[in-house]
Design a protein around this motif. Structure first.
Motif, PDB file in Angstrom:
ATOM      1  N   UNK A  57       0.811  -1.214   0.000  1.00 24.97           N
ATOM      2  CA  UNK A  57       0.000   0.000   0.000  1.00 24.97           C
ATOM      3  C   UNK A  57       0.846   1.267   0.000  1.00 24.97           C
ATOM      4  N   UNK A  58       2.049   1.199   0.575  1.00 30.46           N
ATOM      5  CA  UNK A  58       2.862   2.397   0.708  1.00 30.46           C
ATOM      6  C   UNK A  58       3.614   2.766  -0.575  1.00 30.46           C
ATOM      7  N   UNK A  59       3.612   1.892  -1.571  1.00 21.89           N
ATOM      8  CA  UNK A  59       4.387   2.142  -2.788  1.00 21.89           C
ATOM      9  C   UNK A  59       3.584   2.913  -3.826  1.00 21.89           C
ATOM     10  N   UNK A  73      18.672  -3.373  -2.514  1.00 18.19           N
ATOM     11  CA  UNK A  73      17.662  -2.648  -1.759  1.00 18.19           C
ATOM     12  C   UNK A  73      16.415  -2.421  -2.591  1.00 18.19           C
ATOM     13  N   UNK A  74      16.589  -2.109  -3.888  1.00 16.39           N
ATOM     14  CA  UNK A  74      15.445  -1.870  -4.778  1.00 16.39           C
ATOM     15  C   UNK A  74      14.560  -3.109  -4.883  1.00 16.39           C
ATOM     16  N   UNK A  75      15.165  -4.300  -4.797  1.00 14.37           N
ATOM     17  CA  UNK A  75      14.430  -5.550  -5.020  1.00 14.37           C
ATOM     18  C   UNK A  75      14.056  -6.242  -3.709  1.00 14.37           C
ATOM     19  N   UNK A  82       5.868  -3.808  -6.180  1.00 16.26           N
ATOM     20  CA  UNK A  82       6.849  -4.221  -5.182  1.00 16.26           C
ATOM     21  C   UNK A  82       7.994  -3.223  -5.030  1.00 16.26           C
ATOM     22  N   UNK A  83       8.152  -2.319  -5.994  1.00  8.45           N
ATOM     23  CA  UNK A  83       9.252  -1.356  -5.917  1.00  8.45           C
ATOM     24  C   UNK A  83       8.849  -0.178  -5.034  1.00  8.45           C
ATOM     25  N   UNK A  84       9.767   0.255  -4.206  1.00  7.20           N
ATOM     26  CA  UNK A  84       9.499   1.290  -3.223  1.00  7.20           C
ATOM     27  C   UNK A  84       9.414   2.671  -3.858  1.00  7.20           C
ATOM     28  N   UNK A  85       8.920   3.607  -3.053  1.00  7.22           N
ATOM     29  CA  UNK A  85       8.849   5.003  -3.480  1.00  7.22           C
ATOM     30  C   UNK A  85      10.231   5.516  -3.862  1.00  7.22           C
ATOM     31  N   UNK A  86      11.243   5.176  -3.069  1.00  5.67           N
ATOM     32  CA  UNK A  86      12.607   5.639  -3.341  1.00  5.67           C
ATOM     33  C   UNK A  86      13.104   5.132  -4.696  1.00  5.67           C
TER      34      UNK A  86
END
Length: 584
Positions: free
Chosen positions: A496-498, A566-568, A507-511
């Motif tokens: 939900x946060x992405x 970190x990305x994965x 699955x990949x983060x905001x960063x």
């Protein structure tokens, strides 16, 4: 005169676009093909070019502009309705170059455009806007010398726009039902330029033109150029019909339509009639014939071979009404006949682009993806993926998959797309999970609908595969984890946060997504934070990110090449699913 550069900002769906038109090493124009889904600005881009052509012609000739109460009307309506949503200013600027290498720029702005707004195009264009809050159209100076150059070039070359709504009346339709008003607009160009710019229908003009050609070289048997023009139009119909032993035939007066198609023997003598009238051509054949006869008709003053005709031809949705053979085989051959004509074309047809690459080579054309105008290859053309999806939904495709995977004894993991497999394999390198992947085989079934078909036994795959199967659904799929016989159904958990709300890319983060966006914004469709008031309460809609559908492959390439462990990180969830599946 050729088009050299286009710059557009905040018009329609176009945020910012800058295109330098392509030419080969001999300074001959390459066809430029504008692609992209509906609503990405292809036709809007063409409208800006056509508007500039009308303005150039109206400044030079007295018979092009339309007047209302002594004021000349613009071809394209300007104003706020043309702006990108949420913007208050916008503009387009277009640069032409004539045979003397002199440039002519046309600027069309909406609202108060400042020099700061214009800086991104500063090195390409010299014309700058005023800072008044108005709608303005203006040129660099067109003095008498430049007018004389333009006049000569335009009278001897081609400047044609064929819109997507072009049309030719069928031979079986009663003339009393023709919509004459629809085509009378082109009759105003009869004084100095004497040629129409926008052509919707031209069968009547071209019939008269063909008859005039016959009359001309019948009167003057030594008219070599006239005979060359006659050969040109016969070459066009031969390519359209894909028959080399035919030509136009002219019949006597009083027998209805006088222009037919005749077949020739080995001595070029008439041996029979292929069509009693060119009106009997199919709609697609008729549109192609008239489109390219128009080029010859406009460019043969004086008469010349097709290779020597110059000018600009703009065609919106060139594949409309055309059978696959006409798109893939015939149309590229016809375009190749005119190497000095600058073709600016929009299309949705993978077959047409493949045909162009085959006929002219990958270096002989340029494909631009809208709305950002990025140069792409045919493989990145989204319509190829769409066409492939249709082909994959066939019994042959299913049987091929069945044949290939029954040779394997490993459990099968079905995923929704090839990018899922690439991301998972890259993540396995970071987290030393290759041992898990060695125990399974991946199959891309292209979409959750095909996964559902396997789950519901609506495919022969279920009966053909003896091993266990895992159906791995993306997070946005409205299904639930389940088991049935030898099939397991699992959904990748939703983050939900992405930024992305669908696909494995969730699955990949905001960063990670910000990092990708900063590298190349084309990967991402981005909607900024919007403030609005609802029933007196200020509401803030937060920034929204989605993957540009034409850029999913490029985003995957970039993340697999530049992504970090970190990305994965979130992909560990998928390996947990695989381990549970293998234990079962």
């Amino acid at each position: 005169m050729y088009l050299k550069n286009i710059g557009i900002k905040n018009i329609g769906p176009i945020n910012e676009l800058s295109i330098e038109l392509p030419f080969d090493s001999n300074n001959k124009p390459k066809p430029i093909l504008l692609v992209g889904q509906n609503g990405t600005g292809k036709t809007i881009l063409l409208s800006q070019i056509v508007d500039s052509l009308y303005e150039v012609a109206s400044e030079t000739f007295t018979d092009v502009g339309k007047y209302e109460n002594q004021a000349r009307e613009y071809y394209k309506v300007s104003g706020s309705r043309n702006l990108k949503i949420g913007e208050t200013t916008g503009y387009s600027i277009i640069k032409f170059e004539d045979t003397n290498n002199d440039t002519l720029e046309y600027f069309d702005k909406i609202g108060s455009v400042t020099l700061t707004d214009f800086q991104n195009f500063d090195s390409t264009f010299s014309l700058t806007p005023n800072n008044k809050p108005d709608n303005e159209k203006k040129f660099t100076e067109i003095n008498d010398v430049k007018k004389s150059v333009i006049e000569k070039e335009w009278q001897n070359s081609v400047h044609i726009y064929q819109p997507a709504y072009r049309y030719e009346e069928p031979f079986w339709k009663n003339e009393n039902f023709y919509d004459n008003e629809k085509f009378t607009e082109q009759n105003i160009y009869q004084r100095r330029l004497g040629k129409e710019l926008e052509i919707i229908s031209s069968i009547k003009e071209n019939k008269s033109y063909i008859m005039d050609l016959v009359l001309d070289f019948s009167v003057n048997a030594n008219d070599i150029l006239g005979k060359s023009t006659w050969a040109n139009i016969n070459n066009i119909i031969r390519k359209i019909k894909q028959k080399e032993n035919i030509r136009f035939g002219i019949g006597p007066r009083g027998r209805g339509n006088r222009i037919s198609l005749v077949e020739l023997d080995e001595q070029n003598n008439i041996k029979g009639t292929l069509l009693n009238s060119i009106d009997n051509l199919s709609l697609g054949e008729s549109i192609l014939l008239n489109l390219f006869v128009n080029i010859i008709r406009h460019g043969d003053t004086p008469p010349k071979i097709t290779q020597d005709i110059k000018g600009i031809v703009i065609i919106d949705e060139i594949d409309v009404h055309l059978h696959t053979d006409l798109q893939n085989k015939v149309l590229p051959k016809l375009i190749k006949l005119f190497p000095n004509v600058q073709f600016i074309i929009t299309t949705h047809s993978p077959l047409f682009i493949l045909g162009m690459e085959k006929e002219l080579g990958t270096g002989g054309i340029e494909i631009r993806n809208m709305p950002n105008g990025e140069t792409i290859t045919s493989e990145r053309f989204s319509e190829f993926e769409n066409a492939y999806k249709v082909l994959k939904d066939t019994e042959k495709f299913e049987n091929e998959i069945t044949s290939s995977i029954t040779e394997s004894h490993k459990p099968i993991v079905f995923v929704e797309g090839d990018y899922d497999i690439r991301y998972i394999k890259k993540a396995s390198e970071f987290f030393n999970k290759n041992e898990i992947l060695d125990k399974i085989d991946f199959i891309d079934v292209d979409g959750y609908n095909n996964l559902n078909q396997i789950w519901k036994h609506k495919t022969n795959l279920f009966n053909a595969i003896p091993q266990n199967m895992l159906l791995l659904y993306d997070c946005d799929t409205e299904v639930s984890n389940d088991e049935k016989d030898k099939i397991s159904k699992r959904i990748i958990p939703y983050m939900n946060e992405n930024y992305f709300d669908r696909g494995i890319e969730n699955l990949f983060s905001e960063e990670t997504i910000i990092k990708a966006r900063n590298f190349k914004k084309a990967f991402i469709d981005y909607t900024p934070e919007i403030k609005k008031e609802i029933r007196g309460e200020e509401i803030i809609e937060k920034e929204n990110y989605s993957i540009n559908p034409n850029e999913k492959g490029n985003l995957c390439n970039w993340l697999c090449e530049n992504g970090t462990q970190q990305d994965f990180t979130n992909f560990n969830i998928i390996f947990d699913i695989f381990e549970e599946f293998l234990e079962k």
